[in-house]
Motif scaffolding. Structure first.
Motif, PDB file in Angstrom:
ATOM      1  N   GLU A  90       0.730  -1.234  -0.002  1.00 49.24           N
ATOM      2  CA  GLU A  90      -0.013   0.030   0.064  1.00 49.24           C
ATOM      3  C   GLU A  90       0.767   1.227   0.073  1.00 49.24           C
ATOM      4  O   GLU A  90       1.928   1.290   0.324  1.00 49.24           O
ATOM      5  CB  GLU A  90      -0.849   0.023   1.251  1.00 49.24           C
ATOM      6  CG  GLU A  90      -1.765  -0.996   1.024  1.00 49.24           C
ATOM      7  CD  GLU A  90      -2.758  -0.934   2.249  1.00 49.24           C
ATOM      8  OE1 GLU A  90      -3.964  -0.034   2.101  1.00 49.24           O
ATOM      9  OE2 GLU A  90      -2.765  -1.240   3.417  1.00 49.24           O
ATOM     10  N   HIS A 125       0.770  -0.702  -8.758  1.00 51.60           N
ATOM     11  CA  HIS A 125      -0.610  -1.233  -8.134  1.00 51.60           C
ATOM     12  C   HIS A 125      -1.377  -1.783  -9.104  1.00 51.60           C
ATOM     13  O   HIS A 125      -2.577  -2.332  -8.786  1.00 51.60           O
ATOM     14  CB  HIS A 125      -1.141   0.029  -7.636  1.00 51.60           C
ATOM     15  CG  HIS A 125      -0.541   0.947  -6.612  1.00 51.60           C
ATOM     16  ND1 HIS A 125      -0.081   0.233  -5.305  1.00 51.60           N
ATOM     17  CD2 HIS A 125      -0.129   2.033  -6.262  1.00 51.60           C
ATOM     18  CE1 HIS A 125       0.609   0.955  -4.573  1.00 51.60           C
ATOM     19  NE2 HIS A 125       0.588   2.057  -4.965  1.00 51.60           N
ATOM     20  N   MET A 146      -2.219  -5.046 -10.561  1.00 46.98           N
ATOM     21  CA  MET A 146      -2.152  -6.357 -10.306  1.00 46.98           C
ATOM     22  C   MET A 146      -1.809  -7.029 -11.549  1.00 46.98           C
ATOM     23  O   MET A 146      -0.902  -8.166 -11.676  1.00 46.98           O
ATOM     24  CB  MET A 146      -2.988  -7.018  -9.401  1.00 46.98           C
ATOM     25  CG  MET A 146      -2.943  -6.418  -7.979  1.00 46.98           C
ATOM     26  SD  MET A 146      -1.480  -6.782  -7.189  1.00 46.98           S
ATOM     27  CE  MET A 146      -0.815  -5.290  -7.084  1.00 46.98           C
ATOM     28  N   ALA A 177      -4.027 -11.815  -8.100  1.00 53.64           N
ATOM     29  CA  ALA A 177      -4.321 -10.619  -7.785  1.00 53.64           C
ATOM     30  C   ALA A 177      -4.906 -10.565  -6.149  1.00 53.64           C
ATOM     31  O   ALA A 177      -4.551  -9.749  -5.381  1.00 53.64           O
ATOM     32  CB  ALA A 177      -5.306  -9.783  -8.718  1.00 53.64           C
ATOM     33  N   SER A 221      -3.180  -8.675  -2.982  1.00 56.33           N
ATOM     34  CA  SER A 221      -3.985  -7.637  -2.365  1.00 56.33           C
ATOM     35  C   SER A 221      -4.061  -7.928  -0.865  1.00 56.33           C
ATOM     36  O   SER A 221      -4.011  -7.114   0.151  1.00 56.33           O
ATOM     37  CB  SER A 221      -5.440  -7.750  -2.913  1.00 56.33           C
ATOM     38  OG  SER A 221      -5.220  -7.087  -4.474  1.00 56.33           O
ATOM     39  N   GLU A 222      -4.479  -9.218  -0.600  1.00 53.74           N
ATOM     40  CA  GLU A 222      -4.819  -9.533   0.649  1.00 53.74           C
ATOM     41  C   GLU A 222      -3.341  -9.496   1.685  1.00 53.74           C
ATOM     42  O   GLU A 222      -3.349  -8.881   2.786  1.00 53.74           O
ATOM     43  CB  GLU A 222      -5.267 -11.092   0.841  1.00 53.74           C
ATOM     44  CG  GLU A 222      -5.539 -11.480   2.293  1.00 53.74           C
ATOM     45  CD  GLU A 222      -6.368 -12.736   2.386  1.00 53.74           C
ATOM     46  OE1 GLU A 222      -6.426 -13.249   3.649  1.00 53.74           O
ATOM     47  OE2 GLU A 222      -6.952 -13.290   1.434  1.00 53.74           O
ATOM     48  N   VAL A 265      -9.645  -8.148   0.030  1.00 53.79           N
ATOM     49  CA  VAL A 265     -10.059  -6.847  -0.362  1.00 53.79           C
ATOM     50  C   VAL A 265     -11.122  -7.206  -1.595  1.00 53.79           C
ATOM     51  O   VAL A 265     -10.733  -7.811  -2.621  1.00 53.79           O
ATOM     52  CB  VAL A 265      -8.844  -5.919  -1.176  1.00 53.79           C
ATOM     53  CG1 VAL A 265      -9.282  -4.871  -1.623  1.00 53.79           C
ATOM     54  CG2 VAL A 265      -7.889  -5.663   0.219  1.00 53.79           C
ATOM     55  N   LEU A 284     -12.632  -5.114  -4.757  1.00 54.82           N
ATOM     56  CA  LEU A 284     -12.252  -3.693  -5.108  1.00 54.82           C
ATOM     57  C   LEU A 284     -13.367  -2.955  -5.807  1.00 54.82           C
ATOM     58  O   LEU A 284     -13.648  -1.750  -5.635  1.00 54.82           O
ATOM     59  CB  LEU A 284     -11.142  -3.926  -6.412  1.00 54.82           C
ATOM     60  CG  LEU A 284      -9.697  -3.982  -6.138  1.00 54.82           C
ATOM     61  CD1 LEU A 284      -8.949  -4.097  -7.331  1.00 54.82           C
ATOM     62  CD2 LEU A 284      -9.363  -2.950  -5.102  1.00 54.82           C
ATOM     63  N   ASP A 339      -2.710   2.916  -4.253  1.00 52.13           N
ATOM     64  CA  ASP A 339      -2.683   1.226  -3.820  1.00 52.13           C
ATOM     65  C   ASP A 339      -4.046   0.854  -3.658  1.00 52.13           C
ATOM     66  O   ASP A 339      -5.047   1.269  -3.974  1.00 52.13           O
ATOM     67  CB  ASP A 339      -1.833   1.106  -2.475  1.00 52.13           C
ATOM     68  CG  ASP A 339      -2.733   1.684  -1.460  1.00 52.13           C
ATOM     69  OD1 ASP A 339      -3.625   1.062  -0.766  1.00 52.13           O
ATOM     70  OD2 ASP A 339      -2.427   2.807  -0.733  1.00 52.13           O
ATOM     71  N   VAL A 340      -3.898  -0.646  -3.503  1.00 52.93           N
ATOM     72  CA  VAL A 340      -5.250  -1.421  -3.709  1.00 52.93           C
ATOM     73  C   VAL A 340      -6.465  -1.147  -2.486  1.00 52.93           C
ATOM     74  O   VAL A 340      -7.722  -1.105  -2.804  1.00 52.93           O
ATOM     75  CB  VAL A 340      -4.945  -3.000  -3.830  1.00 52.93           C
ATOM     76  CG1 VAL A 340      -4.556  -3.509  -2.557  1.00 52.93           C
ATOM     77  CG2 VAL A 340      -6.400  -3.697  -4.136  1.00 52.93           C
TER      78      VAL A 340
END
Length: 531
Positions: A45, A206, A208, A237, A241-242, A249, A251, A453-454
């Protein structure tokens, strides 16, 4: 991708790197290695420590603990030029170009080529810059001033500038954030050539979907520490992300169970908040690299999110600027109707009074005053509205800023902190919050999640969903097909300043949307053929 890349000799070894600012540790005990011919993705992040770690490696930040080795030799950089001499170059996400200078002058800034008489050899600089631009797949005149270039073109110039250093270790920080899909593919070709030559690349992104295409390994930072390492080609992804956020997450704010506001398309035209009819805009002077509206038609209803798709130079930014009254262009054909009334905003102040708000593409240049506080930046657009007899009530100002930053989840030490000290995602939330304070009926956004970031991206999507649910119409320009499909109800495709297709996102794939942007087939009705 070369399968043997991961087995190359180590070019860079960072061991136990720690760096603190005051009492806050930005990175803590980080080990990071880049090998010959390898692309090593660095994920996390905004605020996770990626930039600090890479600034240590590039010589921009000193006073750290730990050890760095380049090709097995211990090094300690005190300034960027030391790192460059060791073969390390960094391409920053935030562009470090001089607007008034030409492309060639920027590429060779500080290392100008000279004749044998000690005079700057401009002809050779132009020639070599042309070769570097060709290598990066950029069709630009080296003599053009940077200020005439679009953000994406400027990004490509920074890549050519880094190539001029002939570095063995290249750090790329969000290199594709402002690039079109074609330019991204060209960049990947350049990266493949560098890898074959034995260079090592640190790739920060960012996006993925890019990581698996371009990288061999991926390291994830969270709160300044390494929390995960992946084979980038097998990583999903969701896994990345996790690891970055520390929780699953999602999105996109819409779910299959939620009603899609595209049903509004069956309602009468009187429900249109914004209606644009065959809009044409002309500037008195030509603007190289810019594409003014040359026949755009679209509509945005209350509570609807409409996307703008198209390749770089299609006219997305120019349309939004016209609607907000910036860019100095004047409509010479067509109409803009807001709530059924014809309008032609002459500037941002008038646009805001009409109920239009605009989140620009480059938040650091056009969206924020970086040296001023979060508080000042948050309430900037409503100072006139809350002022009494020329004075701003400080208590009300602080209350509004506090309420806005808390509602948007802005992470900050204090409202008095310079907004430039915040991470990119939090800066973008401040820009969004400031615009929402104007209580707009129409919200315009240009690449709202660029370089974000995600976790912050998910928050921004949630905020857009909440904003639309209150009846605000949203017009969103994005170069990410996944974002347009996941967030928008409909997408208008622009080409050469014209609207060419309207697409229902409920029945289109990313590939379809990309093909439509490139003019490779219709996936929905042509504009003007709707019943």
């Amino acid at each position: 991708m070369d399968s043997e890349a991961a087995g190359g000799a180590a070019l860079v070894e960072m061991a136990g790197i720690s760096k603190a600012y005051g009492g806050v540790r930005a990175v803590s005990g980080v080990d990071f290695t880049v090998r010959e011919g390898e692309v090593h993705a660095l994920l996390g992040e905004n605020g996770a420590g990626k930039s600090t770690l890479m600034k240590v490696l590039s010589g921009e930040v000193g006073g750290y603990d730990g050890e760095i080795r380049v090709s097995g030799e211990p090094v300690h950089f005190t300034r960027p030029v030391d790192a460059q001499r060791a073969g390390i170059a960094m391409i920053h996400q935030e562009l470090d170009l001089v607007p008034a200078l030409s492309v060639a002058e920027n590429v060779f800034l500080g290392k100008e080529l000279k004749t044998r008489y000690g005079v700057v050899d401009r002809g050779r600089m132009l020639s070599e810059t042309g070769e570097l631009l060709d290598r990066a797949g950029v069709d630009l005149d080296p003599r053009r001033p940077i200020e005439q270039l679009r953000t994406g073109e400027q990004q490509l110039v920074t890549i050519a500038k880094a190539l001029s250093l002939d570095a063995r270790i290249l750090i790329m920080d969000e290199p594709t954030s402002a690039l079109s899909s074609h330019e991204v593919e060209q960049l990947f070709t350049v990266i493949a050539e560098l890898r074959r030559g034995g260079a090592g690349i640190v790739y920060i992104s960012h996006r993925m979907d890019e990581i698996g295409q371009v990288a061999d390994r991926a390291t994830v930072l969270r709160n300044g520490s390494v929390v995960a390492e992946f084979d980038a080609r097998a990583m999903t992804a969701a896994q990345a992300s996790e690891a970055m956020v520390g929780r699953p997450v999602h999105l996109m704010f819409r779910t299959e169970a939620e009603p899609d506001s595209a049903h509004l398309s069956d309602e009468p035209d009187g429900d249109d908040l914004l209606r644009i009819e065959d809009l044409v805009v002309r500037h008195k002077r030509p603007r190289p690299g810019r594409r003014d509206p040359a026949g755009i038609s679209l509509r945005v209803r209350r509570g609807e999110i409409v996307g703008l798709a198209g390749l770089l130079g299609a006219g997305r930014t120019e349309l939004l600027e016209t609607l907000f009254g910036v860019g100095a262009g004047k409509p010479t054909g067509g109409r803009i109707l807001l709530d059924g009334e014809e309008v032609a905003p002459s500037g941002p102040r008038q646009a805001i009074k009409l109920g239009i708000a605009f989140v620009p593409e480059d938040r650091r240049i056009a969206g924020l005053s970086l040296e001023h506080s979060v508080l000042a930046n948050t309430v900037l657009s409503i100072v006139e509205r809350i002022a009494r007899l020329g004075a701003v009530p400080r208590a009300k100002e602080r209350a509004l800023a506090t309420e806005t930053t808390e509602r948007l989840g802005v992470k900050l030490a204090s409202l008095a902190s310079p907004v430039g000290s915040l991470s990119g995602g939090n800066q973008q939330k401040v820009v969004l919050g400031r615009n929402l304070l104007t209580e707009p009926s129409l919200l315009l956004l240009d690449e709202p999640t660029r370089g974000v970031d995600v976790g912050a991206k998910a928050e921004i999507y949630r905020l857009l969903g909440e904003t639309a649910s209150r009846g605000v119409g949203v017009l969103l320009a994005s170069s990410e097909p996944a974002e347009l499909i996941g967030v928008c109800d409909r997408v208008i495709v622009l080409q050469d300043g014209r609207s060419v297709q309207e697409i229902d996102t409920a029945s289109v794939s990313e590939a379809d949307l990309l093909a439509a942007s490139m003019g490779e087939g219709a996936v929905s009705e042509e504009l003007g053929e709707r019943s």
